[in-house]
Scaffold this active site. Structure first.
Site, PDB file in Angstrom:
ATOM      1  N   THR A   1       8.342 110.193  68.361  1.00 28.09           N
ATOM      2  CA  THR A   1       7.211 109.677  68.198  1.00 28.09           C
ATOM      3  C   THR A   1       6.748 109.072  69.645  1.00 28.09           C
ATOM      4  O   THR A   1       5.508 109.020  70.011  1.00 28.09           O
ATOM      5  CB  THR A   1       6.783 108.740  67.201  1.00 28.09           C
ATOM      6  OG1 THR A   1       7.094 109.494  66.058  1.00 28.09           O
ATOM      7  CG2 THR A   1       5.527 108.145  67.053  1.00 28.09           C
TER       8      THR A   1
ATOM      9  N   THR B   1      12.839 108.037  66.101  1.00 28.26           N
ATOM     10  CA  THR B   1      13.218 106.612  65.486  1.00 28.26           C
ATOM     11  C   THR B   1      14.055 106.938  64.145  1.00 28.26           C
ATOM     12  O   THR B   1      15.081 106.318  63.719  1.00 28.26           O
ATOM     13  CB  THR B   1      12.214 105.593  65.229  1.00 28.26           C
ATOM     14  OG1 THR B   1      11.228 106.091  64.233  1.00 28.26           O
ATOM     15  CG2 THR B   1      11.339 105.151  66.509  1.00 28.26           C
ATOM     16  N   ASP B   2      13.642 108.200  63.534  1.00 27.99           N
ATOM     17  CA  ASP B   2      14.449 108.501  62.163  1.00 27.99           C
ATOM     18  C   ASP B   2      15.876 108.686  62.391  1.00 27.99           C
ATOM     19  O   ASP B   2      16.424 108.106  61.483  1.00 27.99           O
ATOM     20  CB  ASP B   2      13.879 109.562  61.657  1.00 27.99           C
ATOM     21  CG  ASP B   2      12.329 109.806  61.213  1.00 27.99           C
ATOM     22  OD1 ASP B   2      11.797 108.680  61.112  1.00 27.99           O
ATOM     23  OD2 ASP B   2      11.524 110.802  60.875  1.00 27.99           O
TER      24      ASP B   2
ATOM     25  N   TYR C   1       0.327 113.441  63.446  1.00 26.10           N
ATOM     26  CA  TYR C   1       1.046 113.385  64.793  1.00 26.10           C
ATOM     27  C   TYR C   1       1.762 114.567  64.847  1.00 26.10           C
ATOM     28  O   TYR C   1       2.591 114.560  63.969  1.00 26.10           O
ATOM     29  CB  TYR C   1       0.791 112.394  65.682  1.00 26.10           C
ATOM     30  CG  TYR C   1       2.278 111.734  65.044  1.00 26.10           C
ATOM     31  CD1 TYR C   1       2.316 110.764  64.009  1.00 26.10           C
ATOM     32  CD2 TYR C   1       3.418 111.771  65.721  1.00 26.10           C
ATOM     33  CE1 TYR C   1       3.311 110.254  63.719  1.00 26.10           C
ATOM     34  CE2 TYR C   1       4.666 111.219  65.563  1.00 26.10           C
ATOM     35  CZ  TYR C   1       4.729 110.507  64.415  1.00 26.10           C
ATOM     36  OH  TYR C   1       5.992 109.858  63.991  1.00 26.10           O
TER      37      TYR C   1
ATOM     38  N   SER D   1      13.229 113.484  65.781  1.00 33.43           N
ATOM     39  CA  SER D   1      14.772 113.552  65.767  1.00 33.43           C
ATOM     40  C   SER D   1      15.164 113.997  64.249  1.00 33.43           C
ATOM     41  O   SER D   1      16.528 113.941  64.057  1.00 33.43           O
ATOM     42  CB  SER D   1      14.928 112.085  66.081  1.00 33.43           C
ATOM     43  OG  SER D   1      14.506 111.378  65.067  1.00 33.43           O
TER      44      SER D   1
ATOM     45  N   LYS E   1      17.289 101.729  60.941  1.00 33.46           N
ATOM     46  CA  LYS E   1      15.689 101.808  60.848  1.00 33.46           C
ATOM     47  C   LYS E   1      15.462 101.183  59.467  1.00 33.46           C
ATOM     48  O   LYS E   1      15.982 101.727  58.393  1.00 33.46           O
ATOM     49  CB  LYS E   1      15.032 103.379  60.895  1.00 33.46           C
ATOM     50  CG  LYS E   1      13.459 103.348  60.828  1.00 33.46           C
ATOM     51  CD  LYS E   1      12.946 104.724  61.028  1.00 33.46           C
ATOM     52  CE  LYS E   1      11.302 104.727  61.235  1.00 33.46           C
ATOM     53  NZ  LYS E   1      10.902 105.988  61.689  1.00 33.46           N
TER      54      LYS E   1
ATOM     55  N   GLU F   1      35.059  96.019  42.785  1.00 30.50           N
ATOM     56  CA  GLU F   1      34.819  96.498  41.639  1.00 30.50           C
ATOM     57  C   GLU F   1      35.465  97.994  41.176  1.00 30.50           C
ATOM     58  O   GLU F   1      35.656  98.273  40.112  1.00 30.50           O
ATOM     59  CB  GLU F   1      33.209  96.826  40.916  1.00 30.50           C
ATOM     60  CG  GLU F   1      32.666  95.450  40.490  1.00 30.50           C
ATOM     61  CD  GLU F   1      31.261  95.714  39.958  1.00 30.50           C
ATOM     62  OE1 GLU F   1      31.107  95.975  38.934  1.00 30.50           O
ATOM     63  OE2 GLU F   1      30.114  95.753  40.735  1.00 30.50           O
TER      64      GLU F   1
HETATM   65  N1  ASP Z   1      10.028 111.806  62.767  1.00 28.86           N
HETATM   66  C1  ASP Z   1       9.964 111.056  64.138  1.00 28.86           C
HETATM   67  C2  ASP Z   1      11.313 111.232  64.789  1.00 28.86           C
HETATM   68  O1  ASP Z   1      12.287 110.684  64.470  1.00 28.86           O
HETATM   69  C3  ASP Z   1       9.555 109.535  63.833  1.00 28.86           C
HETATM   70  C4  ASP Z   1       9.581 108.517  64.880  1.00 28.86           C
HETATM   71  O2  ASP Z   1      10.014 109.201  66.233  1.00 28.86           O
HETATM   72  O3  ASP Z   1       9.243 107.528  64.881  1.00 28.86           O
HETATM   73  O4  ASP Z   1      11.514 112.016  65.734  1.00 28.86           O
END
Ligand code: ASP
Length: 328
Positions: free
Chosen positions: A14, A93-94, A27, A60, A166, A284
């Site tokens: 992103t 970010t994923d 996007y 990602s 995340k 457990e």
């Molecule tokens: N789907 C995107 C990625 O991980 C989300 C992001 O970058 O925030 O590339």
């Protein structure tokens, strides 16, 4: 005076996303070239020289062996290049936690290596990409960031690779650290460190492997049966991470099937589907009797990366795997 030179490796995400509408939701990740992002950053007057290189232009969710292999090669070369002060990787970010942790396990802890992403695409109102990038520059050029292994910079916070995850799908403060919270706070004009380096010594913990084995994460759910475990063994999984309930728990039939998997030579790590907290041995579930490994502080995504590295390095017995999870 010459400015410090930073290598910027672009993978997409992103932070390189384009929506073509400042207010729309949809996007495309990775649509903006890393050179364009770097020339935009150059206008911020950060007193650094940025050298950009494209590794990929993907979301990602699609990252894997080819990109990891290229990143590892480029970063290792940059670490040996005296002209480069630090390395920034722009990343979705994923799966930032997976890439950061894999690189942290396999690179020397020398020059700063920083992964940075964004929750909003470049052309969205309130886009966080430029600020996160400027913060990443602060970290990558800071001498105090050296010997700390790989870090992730998001939302003015700096996290160590073994801690970061995340924790929100769309909030710009989407990242959390466990067991350590942020190790530093960064802004485009400041950086404050709060924690000592998590790395012991500077050499890489694992050699870069020839390949990574198939290791699956199975999420436990109430009322499930053992069929998913059988299915994973049927497709040749070399290891299984159970994202269990609570402290890594699962229905009796599932635990029995996982114990059978261990007996057939497939290591099983118990992690948790709960947001955070330790998964300890023999609470457990009788790990000693079943041959399971407790993931301790690692959530399922990072537990899978560590188990893949261990198996790739020929470490498959329960005791040695557990010892590695005891020091993530
Ligand atoms: N789907 C995107 C990625 O991980 C989300 C992001 O970058 O925030 O590339």
């Amino acid at each position: 005076m010459a400015f410090p030179k930073l290598l910027v490796l672009g993978t997409g995400g992103t932070i390189a996303g384009a929506a073509r509408s400042a207010t729309g939701k949809s996007y495309g990740a990775g649509e903006v070239a890393i050179d364009a992002i770097v020339s935009e950053v150059a206008r911020l007057g950060l007193d650094v020289e940025l050298v950009a290189k494209t590794i990929a232009r993907i979301g990602s969710q699609d990252i894997g062996w080819d990109q990891w292999d290229a990143l590892h090669r480029e970063i290792a070369a940059a670490q040996g290049d005296d002209s480069i002060a630090g390395i920034i990787v722009t990343h979705g970010t994923d799966t930032a936690e997976e890439t950061a942790y894999l690189l942290d396990l396999t690179l020397a802890a020398g020059k700063p290596v920083v992964l940075v992403g964004a929750m909003r695409p470049t052309d969205a109102v309130g886009s966080d990409g430029m600020r996160n990038f400027a913060n990443a520059v602060q970290v990558a050029r800071d001498d105090r960031a050296a010997h700390r292994g790989v870090m992730v910079v998001m939302g003015d916070a700096v996290f160590a690779a073994p801690d970061v995850r995340k924790a929100a799908t769309s909030n710009i403060n989407a990242f959390r650290g466990f067991p350590r919270g942020p190790i530093a706070l960064a802004t485009p004009s400041s950086i404050d460190w709060f924690a000592p380096p998590h790395r012991e010594g500077s050499s890489a913990r694992f050699a870069w492997p020839e390949a990574l084995p198939r290791v699956a994460i199975l999420t436990a759910g109430a009322g499930m049966d053992a069929k998913p475990v059988e299915a994973l063994l049927g497709i040749g999984c070399k290891g299984i991470v159970i994202a269990g309930m609570g402290q890594g728990n699962a229905p009796r039939v599932v635990l029995d099937a996982l114990a059978d998997a261990v007996r057939s030579g497939v290591p099983v790590v118990r992690s948790t589907r709960v947001d955070e907290g330790l998964v300890d041995r023999n609470v457990e579930v009788d790990d000693d009797a079943n041959g399971f490994v407790a993931s301790r502080a690692l959530g399922p995504a990072k537990a899978r990366m560590l188990l893949m590295m261990l198996i790739a390095s020929g470490i498959t017995d329960q005791e040695r795997i557990q010892a590695n999870f005891d020091r993530p």
